[in-house]
Motif scaffolding. Structure first.
Motif, PDB file in Angstrom:
ATOM      1  N   PHE A  22       0.810  -1.216   0.000  1.00 19.79           N
ATOM      2  CA  PHE A  22       0.000   0.000   0.000  1.00 19.79           C
ATOM      3  C   PHE A  22       0.849   1.275   0.000  1.00 19.79           C
ATOM      4  CE2 PHE A  22      -2.429  -3.430   1.931  1.00 19.79           C
ATOM      5  CZ  PHE A  22      -3.546  -3.433   1.117  1.00 19.79           C
ATOM      6  N   GLY A  23       2.149   1.110  -0.256  1.00 22.25           N
ATOM      7  CA  GLY A  23       3.023   2.260  -0.428  1.00 22.25           C
ATOM      8  C   GLY A  23       3.062   3.168   0.775  1.00 22.25           C
ATOM      9  N   ASP A  24       2.854   4.464   0.534  1.00 21.97           N
ATOM     10  CA  ASP A  24       2.972   5.440   1.609  1.00 21.97           C
ATOM     11  C   ASP A  24       1.643   5.742   2.292  1.00 21.97           C
ATOM     12  OD1 ASP A  24       1.729   6.794  -0.427  1.00 21.97           O
ATOM     13  OD2 ASP A  24       3.179   8.437  -0.535  1.00 21.97           O
ATOM     14  N   TRP A  25       0.641   4.894   2.080  1.00 19.70           N
ATOM     15  CA  TRP A  25      -0.625   5.072   2.780  1.00 19.70           C
ATOM     16  C   TRP A  25      -0.406   4.983   4.297  1.00 19.70           C
ATOM     17  CZ3 TRP A  25      -5.236   1.889   0.379  1.00 19.70           C
ATOM     18  CH2 TRP A  25      -5.503   2.352  -0.911  1.00 19.70           C
ATOM     19  N   PRO A  26      -1.203   5.686   5.079  1.00 25.77           N
ATOM     20  CA  PRO A  26      -1.201   5.430   6.520  1.00 25.77           C
ATOM     21  C   PRO A  26      -1.537   3.956   6.780  1.00 25.77           C
ATOM     22  CG  PRO A  26      -2.428   7.422   6.008  1.00 25.77           C
ATOM     23  CD  PRO A  26      -2.135   6.762   4.696  1.00 25.77           C
ATOM     24  N   LEU A  27      -0.930   3.374   7.797  1.00 24.92           N
ATOM     25  CA  LEU A  27      -1.142   1.948   8.058  1.00 24.92           C
ATOM     26  C   LEU A  27      -2.626   1.608   8.194  1.00 24.92           C
ATOM     27  CD1 LEU A  27       1.745   1.249  10.603  1.00 24.92           C
ATOM     28  CD2 LEU A  27       1.628   0.559   8.206  1.00 24.92           C
ATOM     29  N   ALA A  28      -3.352   2.427   8.915  1.00 25.81           N
ATOM     30  CA  ALA A  28      -4.769   2.135   9.147  1.00 25.81           C
ATOM     31  C   ALA A  28      -5.556   2.062   7.841  1.00 25.81           C
ATOM     32  CB  ALA A  28      -5.376   3.188  10.075  1.00 25.81           C
ATOM     33  N   ARG A  29      -5.217   2.925   6.887  1.00 28.16           N
ATOM     34  CA  ARG A  29      -5.923   2.914   5.595  1.00 28.16           C
ATOM     35  C   ARG A  29      -5.631   1.614   4.839  1.00 28.16           C
ATOM     36  NH1 ARG A  29      -4.848   7.041   0.508  1.00 28.16           N
ATOM     37  NH2 ARG A  29      -6.537   6.270  -0.833  1.00 28.16           N
ATOM     38  N   ALA A  33      -5.401  -2.189  13.549  1.00 27.37           N
ATOM     39  CA  ALA A  33      -5.693  -3.489  12.935  1.00 27.37           C
ATOM     40  C   ALA A  33      -6.951  -4.098  13.541  1.00 27.37           C
ATOM     41  CB  ALA A  33      -4.506  -4.427  13.108  1.00 27.37           C
ATOM     42  N   GLU A  34      -7.067  -4.011  14.844  1.00 25.77           N
ATOM     43  CA  GLU A  34      -8.253  -4.554  15.510  1.00 25.77           C
ATOM     44  C   GLU A  34      -9.511  -3.835  15.053  1.00 25.77           C
ATOM     45  OE1 GLU A  34      -7.306  -4.114  19.617  1.00 25.77           O
ATOM     46  OE2 GLU A  34      -6.037  -5.913  19.696  1.00 25.77           O
ATOM     47  N   GLU A  35      -9.434  -2.534  14.926  1.00 23.01           N
ATOM     48  CA  GLU A  35     -10.611  -1.767  14.502  1.00 23.01           C
ATOM     49  C   GLU A  35     -10.983  -2.060  13.057  1.00 23.01           C
ATOM     50  OE1 GLU A  35      -9.555   2.266  15.345  1.00 23.01           O
ATOM     51  OE2 GLU A  35      -9.920   2.069  17.519  1.00 23.01           O
ATOM     52  N   GLU A  37       1.032   0.388  20.096  1.00 19.31           N
ATOM     53  CA  GLU A  37      -0.339   0.246  20.556  1.00 19.31           C
ATOM     54  C   GLU A  37      -1.314   0.814  19.520  1.00 19.31           C
ATOM     55  OE1 GLU A  37      -3.771  -0.562  22.504  1.00 19.31           O
ATOM     56  OE2 GLU A  37      -1.767  -1.373  22.871  1.00 19.31           O
ATOM     57  N   GLU A  38      -0.969   1.937  18.931  1.00 17.82           N
ATOM     58  CA  GLU A  38      -1.835   2.556  17.925  1.00 17.82           C
ATOM     59  C   GLU A  38      -1.998   1.643  16.702  1.00 17.82           C
ATOM     60  OE1 GLU A  38      -1.962   6.562  15.060  1.00 17.82           O
ATOM     61  OE2 GLU A  38      -0.327   6.251  16.488  1.00 17.82           O
ATOM     62  N   GLY A  80      -5.684 -11.155   7.124  1.00 17.29           N
ATOM     63  CA  GLY A  80      -4.421 -10.922   7.813  1.00 17.29           C
ATOM     64  C   GLY A  80      -3.571  -9.887   7.111  1.00 17.29           C
ATOM     65  N   ILE A  81      -2.735  -9.214   7.883  1.00 18.80           N
ATOM     66  CA  ILE A  81      -1.793  -8.235   7.353  1.00 18.80           C
ATOM     67  C   ILE A  81      -0.400  -8.553   7.895  1.00 18.80           C
ATOM     68  CG2 ILE A  81      -2.053  -6.530   9.212  1.00 18.80           C
ATOM     69  CD1 ILE A  81      -2.041  -5.534   5.525  1.00 18.80           C
TER      70      ILE A  81
END
Length: 271
Positions: A10-17, A56-58, A50-51, A29-30
């Motif tokens: 996903f390149g430079d995307w924020p991890l959550a995205r 990932a959980e969310e 933690e973030e 899975g990631i």
């Protein structure tokens, strides 16, 4: 069998995205490359850990673990006769295990050919001994963290050490920990003389993790490798762990790589 994907896709995307996109595409899975969080695992703060775990959980997706363990780091080497460097590398693997645990993962895939290739004057046998020594020192921390080290054989295009699954099994025996097993990668296995299904069958019971990709560096189904016999072999040995998509050529675009890879693998699995 569970399907995951590597987060650097996903390149430079924020991890959550990236987590959310993968989950919506159908992955459960990631797999995280530490360099997408910081240049060193030591620099990834407890708050960041933690973030990321919470994101990932969310998103409803499982953190499988880590790969590209030594990518973009400096001062680490697996097969060096330099005791100081090797000990420093052992300590870093221990920190990676703590990072993996903190993110919710349980597997660390050890490829990193640039930090394990044979150095001048070091034979393959000596490199195996040195690598085992380096990794053995880190194993108490991995065992404490509940993390499995998955040794990844790579083809000659990537390096000159640990080129076959047989060599991976040999190193596993030298380390002698219940938290060490084998990682198999389709692109890498395609360089071996043996057919990929045969390698899978011969490695039965010791495959901790699996990467799906084509020899052309694209996703499964996007090159000449037929994955139907590969998935047939995985089913035959009752492999029920993760199959992660890992690509190196992003030119087809994110949607095709992410969605197309998963659809093809599901078709092969259900054939």
């Amino acid at each position: 069998m569970k399907f995951g994907i590597c987060n650097e896709t996903f390149g430079d995307w924020p991890l959550a995205r990236g987590f959310q996109y993968a989950q919506e595409a159908g992955y459960t899975g990631i797999e995280i490359a530490p360099f997408t969080m910081a240049s060193s695992a030591y620099d990834i703060t407890p708050a960041q850990r933690e973030e990321t775990r919470r994101a990932a959980e969310e998103a409803g997706i499982t953190v499988i673990g880590l790969h590209w363990l030594l990518a973009k780091t400096e001062g680490f080497y697996l097969t060096t006769p330099d005791d100081e460097v090797r000990n420093r590398t052992s300590d870093y693997f221990a920190e990676l295990a703590r990072l993996c645990r903190d993110l919710g993962g349980t597997v660390m895939v050890l490829g990193s050919p640039q930090q394990r290739n044979l150095l001048p004057g070091v034979s393959e046998a000596e490199a195996m001994r040195l690598a085992a020594d380096c990794l053995r020192r880190a194993m108490p921390t991995l065992e404490e963290c509940g993390v499995t080290l998955a040794l990844e054989p790579l083809g000659p295009a990537e390096g000159d050490f640990l080129l076959t699954a047989e060599k991976g099994m040999e190193l596993r025996e030298l380390i002698g920990s219940p938290n060490v097993d084998l990682h198999l990668d389709v692109k890498a296995m395609s360089s071996e003389a043996k057919p990929i299904p045969q390698i899978i069958r011969e490695s039965a019971g010791h495959i901790a993790h699996f990467h799906a990709n084509d020899a052309n560096k694209l996703g499964p189904g996007m090159g000449e490798i037929d994955f139907h016999p590969i998935f047939a072999a995985l089913k035959e040995i009752n492999y029920d762990r993760w199959v992660s998509v890992e690509v190196f050529d992003y030119t087809p675009g994110l949607e095709k790589l992410v969605d197309g890879s998963l659809k093809y693998m599901q078709d092969c699995l259900n054939a």
